[in-house]
Scaffold this active site. Structure first.
Site, PDB file in Angstrom:
ATOM      1  N   LYS A  53       0.856  -1.201   0.000  1.00 31.56           N
ATOM      2  CA  LYS A  53       0.000   0.000   0.000  1.00 31.56           C
ATOM      3  C   LYS A  53       0.893   1.254   0.000  1.00 31.56           C
ATOM      4  O   LYS A  53       1.984   1.217  -0.569  1.00 31.56           O
ATOM      5  CB  LYS A  53      -0.977  -0.055   1.173  1.00 31.56           C
ATOM      6  CG  LYS A  53      -1.734  -1.400   1.207  1.00 31.56           C
ATOM      7  CD  LYS A  53      -2.916  -1.445   2.110  1.00 31.56           C
ATOM      8  CE  LYS A  53      -3.577  -2.812   2.031  1.00 31.56           C
ATOM      9  NZ  LYS A  53      -4.776  -2.930   2.832  1.00 31.56           N
ATOM     10  N   SER A  59      -6.113  -9.278   7.000  1.00 27.43           N
ATOM     11  CA  SER A  59      -5.578  -9.603   8.332  1.00 27.43           C
ATOM     12  C   SER A  59      -4.933 -10.983   8.402  1.00 27.43           C
ATOM     13  O   SER A  59      -4.954 -11.641   9.442  1.00 27.43           O
ATOM     14  CB  SER A  59      -6.668  -9.461   9.415  1.00 27.43           C
ATOM     15  OG  SER A  59      -7.126  -8.117   9.473  1.00 27.43           O
TER      16      SER A  59
HETATM   17  P1  13P Z   1      -4.184  -6.464   5.725  1.00 26.78           P
HETATM   18  O1  13P Z   1      -3.371  -7.723   5.602  1.00 26.78           O
HETATM   19  O2  13P Z   1      -3.420  -5.324   6.335  1.00 26.78           O
HETATM   20  O3  13P Z   1      -5.514  -6.701   6.381  1.00 26.78           O
HETATM   21  O4  13P Z   1      -4.499  -5.971   4.222  1.00 26.78           O
HETATM   22  C1  13P Z   1      -4.990  -6.880   3.308  1.00 26.78           C
HETATM   23  C2  13P Z   1      -4.997  -6.237   1.982  1.00 26.78           C
HETATM   24  O5  13P Z   1      -5.721  -5.275   1.740  1.00 26.78           O
HETATM   25  C3  13P Z   1      -4.074  -6.753   0.964  1.00 26.78           C
HETATM   26  O6  13P Z   1      -4.357  -6.237  -0.294  1.00 26.78           O
END
Ligand code: 13P
Length: 247
Positions: free
Chosen positions: A11, A210
């Protein structure tokens, strides 16, 4: 037999210094049998691509433009991503759908552009908490998948990867139970199977939301879960590697 893909979606996190450290630590670790991929912010793709040369770790982008070139300020084309060393491109992440209002139709066009250019799109599908509570999970995920299927056909699905990411599990610490995830993965594979059972048996369907070293093994042991799309835990090399080793 489908192989397992563990992809890290970083991200909009990190700095030049922190991503260099992260890549060095991931490269130094043992990964077991899984294919690993990392999807850094676009500005770091060239750097990370260079660092990954000669390794088995694949590079992916967090999005891809639906157009090949021209006046599309802020977008990055599939060819540019390929030049940076990408083999994967995430499309339709729920953050793109909800925060940047990307429609099913736009996501489908991004998906098709990736396929046409030789990138492997990772198509994200998933319902919100309200949608799950009102019992429409399958119709939401089905609609998101149909946007690609109806326009580009099941052959396009054969050239991509699917990621089921329930929105309520993303970044919340509230992971889907292995049974909840498996049910939706089975639904997705079943929908593809109704069109082409060979494509359905081969397409990788990842779980995202998660996922961490504590819950990965049980999720990954489900019949229709072929890997993970990892957010937060992919920013720590030890956690990302531990998830890959749970395969
Ligand atoms: P998390 O693993 O932080 O929940 O994020 C999942 C995600 O959006 C991967 O694209």
């Amino acid at each position: 037999m489908r192989s397992t893909l563990i992809a890290g979606n970083w991200k909009m996190n990190g700095s030049l210094q922190s991503i260099i450290q992260l890549i060095e630590s991931i490269k130094a670790g043992g990964v077991g049998s899984a294919q690993l991929a990392v999807c850094p912010p676009a500005v770091y793709l060239m750097k990370v691509g260079g660092m990954l040369e000669g390794s088995d770790i694949a590079l992916g982008s967090q999005n891809v433009c639906d157009q090949s070139s021209g006046a599309y300020t802020g977008e990055v084309s599939a060819q540019m991503l390929k030049e940076a060393g990408c083999s994967y491109a995430i499309v339709g992440h729920s953050e793109r759908r909800s925060l940047y209002l990307e429609s099913d139709a736009l996501v489908a066009n991004r998906y098709a552009m990736a396929v046409e250019s030789g990138l492997v799109p990772i198509l994200c599908l998933g319902e919100t908490l309200e949608e799950r509570q009102s019992g429409v999970t399958e119709s939401v995920v089905g609609r998101q998948l149909d946007a690609v299927l109806e326009k580009f056909g099941v052959d396009a699905i054969a050239k991509g990867v699917i990621a089921y990411e329930p929105v309520w599990a993303i970044g919340t610490g509230q992971v889907a139970t292995p049974e909840q995830a498996q049910m939706v993965h089975e639904f997705i594979r079943g929908k593809i199977s109704a069109l082409n059972s060979d494509v359905a048996s081969k397409v990788q369907i990842l779980y995202g939301g998660s996922m961490n070293p504590g819950n990965a093994a049980e999720l990954l042991s489900q019949a229709d879960i072929d890997g993970g799309l990892i957010g937060g835990a992919s920013l720590k090399a030890a956690d990302f590697l531990a998830i890959a080793q749970a395969v």
